[in-house]
Write a protein that holds these residues in place. Sequence first.
Motif, mmCIF file in Angstrom:
data_model
loop_
_atom_site.group_PDB
_atom_site.id
_atom_site.type_symbol
_atom_site.label_atom_id
_atom_site.label_comp_id
_atom_site.label_asym_id
_atom_site.label_seq_id
_atom_site.Cartn_x
_atom_site.Cartn_y
_atom_site.Cartn_z
ATOM 1 N N TYR A 36 0.458 6.621 13.565
ATOM 2 C CA TYR A 36 0.300 5.642 14.654
ATOM 3 C C TYR A 36 1.669 5.129 15.115
ATOM 4 O O TYR A 36 1.876 4.837 16.290
ATOM 5 C CB TYR A 36 -0.627 4.500 14.218
ATOM 6 N N LYS B 57 0.801 -1.232 0.000
ATOM 7 C CA LYS B 57 0.000 0.000 0.000
ATOM 8 C C LYS B 57 0.831 1.278 0.000
ATOM 9 O O LYS B 57 0.604 2.147 -0.814
ATOM 10 C CB LYS B 57 -0.835 0.053 1.285
ATOM 11 N N GLU C 219 -3.448 6.931 2.827
ATOM 12 C CA GLU C 219 -3.316 5.477 2.931
ATOM 13 C C GLU C 219 -3.389 5.040 4.381
ATOM 14 O O GLU C 219 -2.829 5.707 5.258
ATOM 15 C CB GLU C 219 -1.966 5.114 2.291
ATOM 16 N N GLY C 220 -4.130 3.963 4.663
ATOM 17 C CA GLY C 220 -4.226 3.464 6.039
ATOM 18 C C GLY C 220 -5.139 2.266 6.142
ATOM 19 O O GLY C 220 -5.100 1.357 5.296
ATOM 20 N N ARG C 221 -5.969 2.252 7.190
ATOM 21 C CA ARG C 221 -6.900 1.148 7.402
ATOM 22 C C ARG C 221 -8.350 1.617 7.384
ATOM 23 O O ARG C 221 -9.241 0.842 7.079
ATOM 24 C CB ARG C 221 -6.642 0.481 8.773
ATOM 25 N N ASP C 222 -8.546 2.898 7.770
ATOM 26 C CA ASP C 222 -9.897 3.427 7.984
ATOM 27 C C ASP C 222 -10.146 4.683 7.167
ATOM 28 O O ASP C 222 -11.035 5.467 7.486
ATOM 29 C CB ASP C 222 -10.051 3.791 9.471
ATOM 30 N N GLN C 223 -9.355 4.910 6.162
ATOM 31 C CA GLN C 223 -9.443 6.199 5.470
ATOM 32 C C GLN C 223 -10.753 6.351 4.697
ATOM 33 O O GLN C 223 -11.405 7.379 4.730
ATOM 34 C CB GLN C 223 -8.225 6.382 4.549
ATOM 35 N N ARG D 120 9.943 2.706 11.712
ATOM 36 C CA ARG D 120 9.873 1.357 11.102
ATOM 37 C C ARG D 120 10.607 0.300 11.919
ATOM 38 O O ARG D 120 10.709 -0.847 11.512
ATOM 39 C CB ARG D 120 10.463 1.349 9.683
ATOM 40 N N ARG E 246 -7.077 7.283 18.342
ATOM 41 C CA ARG E 246 -7.626 7.406 16.985
ATOM 42 C C ARG E 246 -8.364 8.738 16.813
ATOM 43 O O ARG E 246 -8.255 9.383 15.791
ATOM 44 C CB ARG E 246 -8.545 6.229 16.644
ATOM 45 N N ASP F 259 -6.134 -5.629 13.816
ATOM 46 C CA ASP F 259 -6.596 -4.440 13.085
ATOM 47 C C ASP F 259 -8.066 -4.555 12.679
ATOM 48 O O ASP F 259 -8.770 -3.560 12.623
ATOM 49 C CB ASP F 259 -5.738 -4.200 11.826
ATOM 50 N N THR G 270 -0.859 7.502 6.931
ATOM 51 C CA THR G 270 -1.426 7.602 8.287
ATOM 52 C C THR G 270 -0.828 6.570 9.235
ATOM 53 O O THR G 270 -0.824 6.767 10.446
ATOM 54 C CB THR G 270 -2.963 7.473 8.264
ATOM 55 N N GLY G 271 -0.299 5.483 8.694
ATOM 56 C CA GLY G 271 0.382 4.506 9.541
ATOM 57 C C GLY G 271 1.566 5.149 10.255
ATOM 58 O O GLY G 271 1.874 4.819 11.409
ATOM 59 N N ARG H 171 -10.759 -4.720 16.127
ATOM 60 C CA ARG H 171 -10.845 -3.682 17.163
ATOM 61 C C ARG H 171 -12.147 -2.897 16.987
ATOM 62 O O ARG H 171 -12.698 -2.807 15.877
ATOM 63 C CB ARG H 171 -9.629 -2.754 17.092
ATOM 64 N N VAL I 154 2.640 -1.245 17.766
ATOM 65 C CA VAL I 154 1.782 -0.235 17.120
ATOM 66 C C VAL I 154 0.315 -0.659 17.007
ATOM 67 O O VAL I 154 -0.589 0.175 17.129
ATOM 68 C CB VAL I 154 2.382 0.208 15.758
ATOM 69 N N SER I 155 0.052 -1.947 16.809
ATOM 70 C CA SER I 155 -1.351 -2.380 16.695
ATOM 71 C C SER I 155 -2.115 -2.089 17.975
ATOM 72 O O SER I 155 -3.287 -1.714 17.942
ATOM 73 C CB SER I 155 -1.436 -3.879 16.425
ATOM 74 N N ALA J 175 -2.715 1.655 18.166
ATOM 75 C CA ALA J 175 -3.712 2.075 17.176
ATOM 76 C C ALA J 175 -5.123 1.611 17.536
ATOM 77 O O ALA J 175 -6.092 2.083 16.949
ATOM 78 C CB ALA J 175 -3.320 1.545 15.792
HETATM 79 O O1 DC Z 1 0.538 0.758 7.564
HETATM 80 P P1 DC Z 1 1.467 0.582 8.768
HETATM 81 O O2 DC Z 1 2.058 -0.788 8.903
HETATM 82 O O3 DC Z 1 2.523 1.650 8.839
HETATM 83 O O4 DC Z 1 0.506 0.804 10.023
HETATM 84 C C1 DC Z 1 1.000 0.696 11.313
HETATM 85 C C2 DC Z 1 -0.103 0.290 12.281
HETATM 86 O O5 DC Z 1 -1.043 1.333 12.404
HETATM 87 C C3 DC Z 1 -0.871 -0.973 11.924
HETATM 88 O O6 DC Z 1 -1.025 -1.738 13.103
HETATM 89 C C4 DC Z 1 -2.210 -0.478 11.492
HETATM 90 C C5 DC Z 1 -2.339 0.850 12.163
HETATM 91 N N1 DC Z 1 -3.056 1.832 11.371
HETATM 92 C C6 DC Z 1 -4.354 2.074 11.719
HETATM 93 O O7 DC Z 1 -4.879 1.454 12.634
HETATM 94 N N2 DC Z 1 -5.050 3.007 11.039
HETATM 95 C C7 DC Z 1 -4.497 3.680 10.033
HETATM 96 N N3 DC Z 1 -5.203 4.611 9.390
HETATM 97 C C8 DC Z 1 -3.158 3.417 9.653
HETATM 98 C C9 DC Z 1 -2.463 2.465 10.354
#
Ligand code: DC
Length: 273
Positions: A78, A56, A168-172, A130, A148, A224, A74-75, A227, A138-139, A142
């Motif tokens: 976090y 991603k 870019e992320g998980r919840d965008q 990193r 959040r 992820d 956005t990762g 939650r 980080v999980s 986050a």
């Molecule tokens: O994409 P990444 O591996 O850099 O993300 C790091 C952590 O942050 C991963 O556990 C997921 C979380 N994350 C999130 O919960 N929401 C986001 N918008 C971006 C990342």
Amino acid sequence: MTQTLALTMPDQPNQPAHPDNPGGRAQRGGSAAGRPKGADAAGLVVTIDGPAGTGKSSVARLLARRLGLDFLDTGAMYRAASVLVLDQGADPGDEARVAALVAGANIRFDWTTDPPAILAGGSCVAHRIRGQEITAIVSRVAAIAKVREVLVAQQRAIAAAHPRLVTEGRDQGSVVFPDAKVKIYLDASPRIRAERRAAQLAEQGVRADVAGLEAEIARRDELDSTRAAGPLVCPADAVRVDTSMLSRDQVVDELERIVLSRLVAGADRGEPS
Ligand code: DC
């Protein structure tokens, strides 16, 4: 695709933001005359969500560059929060303490650098985010709802200042920018994602066991996506792309095609872009 690539015009050079401004000033734009249908200065947010290891970050960055949009990782935010947790010796399970640390740290980007550097508590932490010790916690960081809340507000402030954005992320697409014009969800099988990670580590001279990496990836996916706050989901209106059998360039080509076709479809329906 070549004639539709120029979503920006070179008549507005990038205008660096002040580092103290969380969003910074909008960096790119373009004249109406040179802009393709479906892309005007009103803004264009492209969300890219998906699990770790789908490539991603790199494809989102390349897509943003190709289309002349800004890029938000956005990762990294976090991860910067996790640097604070580590440096303060806080327990990632102590939600109130972690939330207070994050709320007080003004996690933001310095948009004057390329790529923008991530700052926490006034210090650049880009070189640390990193690291394995950050990835390990980080999980959990986050998953904290109050963390959040703070970072989602910050992401929206960034988009207000950078309205032409690939984020870019998980919840965008699901939570942060539900009205985004283009939503993409990248996926790949856990095995392929583990193999890619092993190849990356091998490039750094680190030998890793693919089965172990696959288990770690499955663990993070589980955390992820289960939650309560901002879980990883594929938004109903997102285009899902399975990158398992695609090279990085093929993924970027495909995403570019999706963005452009969505813009054209929106313009045909008379939607403002
Ligand atoms: O994409 P990444 O591996 O850099 O993300 C790091 C952590 O942050 C991963 O556990 C997921 C979380 N994350 C999130 O919960 N929401 C986001 N918008 C971006 C990342």
